[in-house]
Design a protein around this motif. Structure first.
Motif, PDB file in Angstrom:
ATOM      1  N   ASP A   1      -0.739  14.253  -3.164  1.00 21.91           N
ATOM      2  CA  ASP A   1      -0.769  13.491  -1.915  1.00 21.91           C
ATOM      3  C   ASP A   1      -2.145  12.898  -1.652  1.00 21.91           C
ATOM      4  OD1 ASP A   1       1.867  13.938  -1.409  1.00 21.91           O
ATOM      5  OD2 ASP A   1       1.552  15.499   0.106  1.00 21.91           O
TER       6      ASP A   1
ATOM      7  N   GLU B   1      -4.943   0.015   7.507  1.00 24.05           N
ATOM      8  CA  GLU B   1      -3.828   0.704   8.144  1.00 24.05           C
ATOM      9  C   GLU B   1      -4.180   1.046   9.579  1.00 24.05           C
ATOM     10  OE1 GLU B   1      -1.374   3.112   4.800  1.00 24.05           O
ATOM     11  OE2 GLU B   1      -3.242   4.046   5.472  1.00 24.05           O
TER      12      GLU B   1
ATOM     13  N   ARG C   1       0.829  -1.203   0.000  1.00 17.97           N
ATOM     14  CA  ARG C   1       0.000   0.000   0.000  1.00 17.97           C
ATOM     15  C   ARG C   1       0.864   1.254   0.000  1.00 17.97           C
ATOM     16  NH1 ARG C   1      -5.411   1.209   3.611  1.00 17.97           N
ATOM     17  NH2 ARG C   1      -5.634   3.388   3.018  1.00 17.97           N
ATOM     18  N   GLU C   2       1.899   1.269   0.835  1.00 18.93           N
ATOM     19  CA  GLU C   2       2.784   2.431   0.884  1.00 18.93           C
ATOM     20  C   GLU C   2       3.598   2.542  -0.403  1.00 18.93           C
ATOM     21  OE1 GLU C   2       4.332   5.874   1.794  1.00 18.93           O
ATOM     22  OE2 GLU C   2       2.745   4.878   2.933  1.00 18.93           O
TER      23      GLU C   2
ATOM     24  N   THR D   1      -4.638  12.338  -3.870  1.00 15.07           N
ATOM     25  CA  THR D   1      -4.950  11.311  -4.864  1.00 15.07           C
ATOM     26  C   THR D   1      -4.180  10.031  -4.595  1.00 15.07           C
ATOM     27  OG1 THR D   1      -5.406  12.985  -6.548  1.00 15.07           O
ATOM     28  CG2 THR D   1      -4.935  10.766  -7.326  1.00 15.07           C
ATOM     29  N   ALA D   2      -2.908  10.157  -4.205  1.00 16.53           N
ATOM     30  CA  ALA D   2      -2.099   8.965  -3.901  1.00 16.53           C
ATOM     31  C   ALA D   2      -2.709   8.181  -2.746  1.00 16.53           C
ATOM     32  CB  ALA D   2      -0.674   9.380  -3.578  1.00 16.53           C
ATOM     33  N   ASP D   3      -3.189   8.877  -1.729  1.00 16.09           N
ATOM     34  CA  ASP D   3      -3.844   8.197  -0.605  1.00 16.09           C
ATOM     35  C   ASP D   3      -5.081   7.440  -1.074  1.00 16.09           C
ATOM     36  OD1 ASP D   3      -2.000   9.098   1.237  1.00 16.09           O
ATOM     37  OD2 ASP D   3      -3.213  10.784   1.915  1.00 16.09           O
ATOM     38  N   ARG D   4      -5.869   8.073  -1.925  1.00 14.29           N
ATOM     39  CA  ARG D   4      -7.109   7.448  -2.400  1.00 14.29           C
ATOM     40  C   ARG D   4      -6.822   6.232  -3.274  1.00 14.29           C
ATOM     41  NH1 ARG D   4     -10.089  13.158  -4.069  1.00 14.29           N
ATOM     42  NH2 ARG D   4     -10.691  13.774  -1.950  1.00 14.29           N
TER      43      ARG D   4
ATOM     44  N   SER E   1      -4.140   4.377  -3.249  1.00 15.99           N
ATOM     45  CA  SER E   1      -3.587   3.300  -2.431  1.00 15.99           C
ATOM     46  C   SER E   1      -4.682   2.607  -1.633  1.00 15.99           C
ATOM     47  CB  SER E   1      -2.500   3.836  -1.496  1.00 15.99           C
ATOM     48  OG  SER E   1      -3.033   4.672  -0.491  1.00 15.99           O
TER      49      SER E   1
ATOM     50  N   THR F   1      -4.393   6.483 -12.209  1.00 14.52           N
ATOM     51  CA  THR F   1      -3.256   7.405 -12.211  1.00 14.52           C
ATOM     52  C   THR F   1      -3.183   8.183 -13.510  1.00 14.52           C
ATOM     53  OG1 THR F   1      -2.032   5.926 -10.731  1.00 14.52           O
ATOM     54  CG2 THR F   1      -0.766   7.599 -11.904  1.00 14.52           C
TER      55      THR F   1
ATOM     56  N   ARG G   1       2.152   9.136  -5.963  1.00 16.52           N
ATOM     57  CA  ARG G   1       2.520  10.506  -5.586  1.00 16.52           C
ATOM     58  C   ARG G   1       3.668  11.018  -6.465  1.00 16.52           C
ATOM     59  NH1 ARG G   1       2.761   9.826  -0.292  1.00 16.52           N
ATOM     60  NH2 ARG G   1       4.929   9.157  -0.340  1.00 16.52           N
TER      61      ARG G   1
ATOM     62  N   ARG H   1       1.276   4.071  -2.907  1.00 20.84           N
ATOM     63  CA  ARG H   1       1.068   5.467  -2.542  1.00 20.84           C
ATOM     64  C   ARG H   1       2.258   6.326  -2.989  1.00 20.84           C
ATOM     65  NH1 ARG H   1       0.375   5.031   2.765  1.00 20.84           N
ATOM     66  NH2 ARG H   1      -1.886   5.347   2.835  1.00 20.84           N
TER      67      ARG H   1
END
Length: 208
Positions: free
Chosen positions: A178, A197, A86-87, A180-183, A185, A166, A94, A90
């Motif tokens: 940031d 998490e 997941r990270e 969008t990357a969270d969403r 992931s 993406t 990002r 992300r």
């Protein structure tokens, strides 16, 4: 001798793409002509046509070269977080969105499309199959090696979704990188059935 000829031709193609990149980022895609590429590269116009055939082929080659460069950076982001899928996603998303926002070629593509010249944008949208296939294959192969605990079917669906989301946000961003990357992931985690998490509710929001 064959290997030498292929090497020379490869260098010539790169030279022509460098010339096209220079002209597109300076003047826009709509103003680009094959004669401009030839003049900038210091070759004949026929040479440009011989190597690429059309302006559209130049456009696809430009986009795919940028994709390959992006994928190199994405690979570094994935490796830096290999233990946590997941990270890793992300960080990769990002990186991609932040880099795309500052990329001269992508800026030119999006600016040209707002002016009504969307031929180059099509390689990111309606004719994006080569881009999606290249990115999907790279991420899919990586995920299969790094995260074998994700079921193959879920992995395939997660990869396709992450790539398409993406690319969509590159073309039409709706939030800062940031966010969008969270969403994205989170989408990966839900599709791949990854554990929640720490500090996150079941709906993916922060604890209150």
């Amino acid at each position: 001798m064959t290997g030498y000829r292929e090497s020379v031709r490869s260098l010539l193609k790169e030279r022509l793409l460098d010339a096209a990149y220079e002209r597109v980022t300076a003047d826009g895609w709509d103003r680009l002509r094959m004669a401009h590429i030839a003049a900038t590269a210091g070759v004949s116009r026929q040479t440009v046509y011989t190597e690429y055939g059309s302006k559209d082929a130049i456009g696809q080659a430009l986009v795919m070269r940028e994709v390959e460069r992006f994928l190199a950076g994405i690979g570094e982001q994935l490796d830096a977080h290999r233990e946590d899928p997941r990270e890793a996603v992300r960080a990769a998303v990002r990186f991609t969105l932040a880099s795309a926002a500052d990329n001269p070629l992508l800026k030119s593509i999006l600016t040209s499309s707002r002016g009504g010249e969307d031929d180059l944008l099509a390689h990111l949208t309606t004719r994006s199959e080569p881009l999606l296939e290249t990115a999907g294959t790279m991420l899919g192969d990586y995920a299969a090696r790094a995260w074998p605990f994700i079921a193959p079917d879920a992995c395939d669906l997660a990869v396709e979704t992450v790539v398409r989301l993406t690319v969509s946000h590159i073309v039409q961003p709706s939030a800062p990188p940031d966010v969008t990357a969270d969403r994205v992931s989170l989408v990966l985690a839900r599709i791949a059935l990854l554990p929640e998490e720490d500090g996150a509710r079941k709906d993916g929001g922060p604890e209150t």
